[in-house]
Design a protein around this motif. Structure first.
Motif, PDB file in Angstrom:
ATOM      1  N   ALA A  10      -8.969  -2.379  -0.781  1.00 28.14           N
ATOM      2  CA  ALA A  10      -7.965  -1.597  -1.510  1.00 28.14           C
ATOM      3  C   ALA A  10      -8.466  -1.188  -2.890  1.00 28.14           C
ATOM      4  O   ALA A  10      -8.146  -0.094  -3.368  1.00 28.14           O
ATOM      5  N   SER A  11      -9.255  -2.040  -3.538  1.00 22.30           N
ATOM      6  CA  SER A  11      -9.756  -1.697  -4.875  1.00 22.30           C
ATOM      7  C   SER A  11     -10.702  -0.502  -4.812  1.00 22.30           C
ATOM      8  O   SER A  11     -10.665   0.375  -5.683  1.00 22.30           O
TER       9      SER A  11
ATOM     10  N   THR B  22     -12.268  -6.434  -5.416  1.00 23.22           N
ATOM     11  CA  THR B  22     -11.441  -7.521  -4.882  1.00 23.22           C
ATOM     12  C   THR B  22     -11.196  -7.367  -3.387  1.00 23.22           C
ATOM     13  O   THR B  22     -10.609  -8.239  -2.752  1.00 23.22           O
ATOM     14  N   GLY B  23     -11.629  -6.233  -2.817  1.00 26.90           N
ATOM     15  CA  GLY B  23     -11.432  -5.968  -1.404  1.00 26.90           C
ATOM     16  C   GLY B  23     -11.328  -4.471  -1.168  1.00 26.90           C
ATOM     17  O   GLY B  23     -11.455  -3.664  -2.100  1.00 26.90           O
TER      18      GLY B  23
ATOM     19  N   GLU C  34      -4.326  -6.045  -3.498  1.00 25.03           N
ATOM     20  CA  GLU C  34      -5.093  -6.378  -2.301  1.00 25.03           C
ATOM     21  C   GLU C  34      -4.247  -7.183  -1.318  1.00 25.03           C
ATOM     22  O   GLU C  34      -4.251  -6.922  -0.104  1.00 25.03           O
TER      23      GLU C  34
ATOM     24  N   SER D  93      -5.144  -6.372  -9.466  1.00 25.36           N
ATOM     25  CA  SER D  93      -5.958  -5.945  -8.326  1.00 25.36           C
ATOM     26  C   SER D  93      -5.794  -6.900  -7.155  1.00 25.36           C
ATOM     27  O   SER D  93      -5.699  -6.476  -5.994  1.00 25.36           O
TER      28      SER D  93
ATOM     29  N   SER E  54      -1.785  -4.954   0.374  1.00 27.68           N
ATOM     30  CA  SER E  54      -2.464  -4.072   1.314  1.00 27.68           C
ATOM     31  C   SER E  54      -2.823  -4.792   2.609  1.00 27.68           C
ATOM     32  O   SER E  54      -2.732  -4.208   3.691  1.00 27.68           O
ATOM     33  N   ASN E  55      -3.234  -6.076   2.508  1.00 30.21           N
ATOM     34  CA  ASN E  55      -3.700  -6.770   3.721  1.00 30.21           C
ATOM     35  C   ASN E  55      -2.662  -7.689   4.354  1.00 30.21           C
ATOM     36  O   ASN E  55      -2.968  -8.412   5.303  1.00 30.21           O
TER      37      ASN E  55
END
Length: 593
Positions: A218-219, A215-216, A76, A72, A79-80
């Protein structure tokens, strides 16, 4: 600019091409608790890369380790925009690879993952820059050309092995007959099965989901996308701890920026049909699996306990692969699902010790986990000590923190090693590690990162407190009251809390002054449960003693439960070694005392 005469060849786990400064370590890294998912900084204060930033660099580590939530965190980071440019491994790591595959499948973003083997990996030390191109790794002493154009790698239309034996039901899931969520889940199950070298799938009877940890963004996006696609679990499914106490996060002062999405994430998994369990210790539930049962569990300590103490069959499943298998009811028939892959690979001999207390087992698990790496150990020397279930819980959680192995055996104690010959390959000669007290003293000092005696917070319940731990703590706290400036907080599952309350243990603990937190765990707790002014923590958990300095940003005292109670009352850590460890100091040279 110079490079190696010939690029190194490896096995591409995720296709791609990238280059950058090489960041090398010869120690495995848990992305959960070890890497900040919002910045890419390595926050594991025990790791040689502590303080380094992995963003945009070619990260070379032997493998992952520790938490299943590493997938995860990897997703994340991708994704960021704070992920490494590429990942180079000595041995294949399913947790980190799965995080990349999910980001690729759901978000269309990826990074190359290359496994080059242990021998080639050892040769990376000292290299300045690296370039990954599919199955090739090139090394450079200086920065390679900035105008290099990475070739485009397009995932195959069918990213799974046609050699797998699929049942008609598998094929129906894959064809989309049961909806888009089940179809996507089956694609990921099959793609991972290909990487794992499986030839067929097997049925599982239950699942435990670790991906419900926030976790952010995206999760949450991942889970809500599955719900929108109509996802429904096909086997009984429990949920791991989430990131907040869902019923009380506002009362506890949690920022809504965390409380709202973290709570929504738990709701999303329940919308898929999972049970409201919210515990990192599912083996304490009535639904715990039995000897030989095929399950899919994530959460590192739960996996190790299920395999080792219950004798169930599970891999150390990455976050997101766990829910994909729950949506299909099918898992790759590999690894610890198979009797042949549950044999010991390392012998560890523990010396005879007297006067053991409960601090011994998490310390021993932590130390043996680091010795084992990805090997399954068989531990001799505890036959007479006969550790209880709480001891094995503490041992397993600390073992899972430092080891990548999903299983341990203890001769004469764990079910498959009651007769140790049953977990030894006939005729095999295994490497042997003989422990000495000085080795355990070194690990004790490593877990005790605090340098001042003050104790501001006592952290209990990592993993979640059991009924018997509540009973033991109630006895220790009877007729006493904590220091007014010390926070004593216990994390636990709702079911165990109600059992302890019914037995009368909670009333006495509340008089002592404890704070009770359900649904979440110490790996997710921060301020204001930890007061902003608090400088030092204390715990009886080897797992949290390791992760706490990075996750909470504060040093930790590690000691027995009884010592934690004494410090809760006095506000000071005694610094005493347990009696069983004291002889190690006597044997040290004066320079080390």
């Amino acid at each position: 600019m110079t490079s190696t005469p010939k690029p190194l060849a490896g096995r591409s786990l995720v296709e791609g091409a990238a280059q950058g400064e090489l960041l090398f370590a010869d120690t495995g890294l848990s992305f959960w608790g070890g890497v900040d998912p919002f910045s890419g900084e390595v926050i594991d204060r025990h790791h040689p890369l502590s303080g380094q930033c992995i963003a945009g660099r070619v990260l070379a580590i032997p493998s992952g380790r520790g938490s299943c939530t590493g997938s995860s965190v990897m997703m994340e980071l991708i994704s960021n925009g704070h992920a490494p440019a590429a990942l180079v491994l000595a041995e294949a790591d399913e947790i980190l690879t799965l995080g990349v595959l999910v980001a690729q499948t759901l978000f269309g973003r990826s990074l190359p993952v290359l496994c080059i083997g242990k021998e080639a990996f050892a040769g990376l030390r000292g290299a300045g820059f690296a370039r990954v191109e599919g199955e090739r790794l090139s090394l450079f002493a200086q920065a390679p050309a900035a105008d290099w154009q990475a070739p485009t790698f397009t995932p195959a239309d069918r990213p799974f092995s046609s050699a797998l034996n699929l049942s008609p039901q598998d094929q129906a899931l894959l064809d989309g007959s049961h909806g888009k969520a089940a179809q996507m889940a089956m694609q990921i199950v099959l793609r991972m099965a290909e990487l794992q070298g499986a030839e067929q799938l097997l049925d599982v009877t239950q699942a435990h989901i670790d991906g419900c940890i926030y976790t952010g963004p995206a999760s949450l996006r991942f889970a809500e996308q599955l719900v929108q696609w109509g996802a429904k679990v096909r086997v009984p499914t429990t949920l791991n701890s989430i990131s907040v106490d869902q019923r009380r996060w506002r009362e506890l002062g949690i920022d809504p920026a965390l409380g709202e999405p973290a709570s929504a994430l738990g709701d999303a998994y329940m919308a898929m049909g999972a049970q409201l369990s919210f515990t990192c210790a599912p083996y304490l539930l009535d639904s715990a699996p039995t000897l030989g049962e095929q399950v899919v569990w994530a959460e590192s300590n739960a996996v190790v306990y299920a395999n080792s103490v219950l004798g169930a069959r599970t891999l150390k499943y990455p976050d997101y692969l766990d829910i994909c298998i729950a949506l299909t009811g099918r898992a790759a028939s590999i690894g610890c699902h198979l009797d042949s892959r549950r044999k010991a690979q390392l012998i560890v001999e523990v010396p005879p010790l007297d006067g053991l207390d409960d601090s011994f087992y998490p310390l021993l698990g932590y130390h043996i986990g680091a010795l084992s790496g990805s090997r399954i150990p068989l531990v001799y020397g505890l036959e007479q000590a006969q550790p209880g279930l709480d001891d094995l819980k503490a041992f397993g959680a600390a073992f899972a923190t430092t080891s990548a192995a999903p299983l341990f055996h203890i001769a004469g104690v764990t079910p498959e090693a009651l007769d140790p010959a049953q977990v030894l390959e006939p005729g095999a000669t295994l490497p042997t590690e003989r422990l000495h007290l000085k080795d355990l003293l070194h690990s004790w000092r490593e877990l005790n990162s605090a340098r001042e005696p003050q104790v501001d917070v006592v952290s209990l319940g990592n993993p979640h407190f059991s009924f018997s731990e509540f009973a033991a703590l109630a006895r220790l706290c009877q007729g006493r009251h904590k220091h007014p400036d010390v926070v004593v907080a216990i994390t636990c599952g709702r079911a165990v809390l109600e059992q302890a309350r019914a037995a009368g243990h909670i009333a006495g603990l509340e008089r002592f002054g404890v704070t009770l937190v359900t649904d979440t765990c110490w790996c997710m707790l921060g301020e204001p449960v930890i007061p902003p002014a608090a400088r030092t923590l204390m715990t009886n958990s080897g797992k949290y003693a390791h992760y706490g300095p990075g996750l909470a940003g504060r040093p930790v005292h590690f000691a027995s439960l009884a010592e934690c109670v004494e410090s809760a009352c006095s506000g000071q850590a005694s610094g005493r070694l347990p009696t069983w460890l004291q002889p190690a100091v006597c044997k040290e040279s004066p320079a080390h005392v």
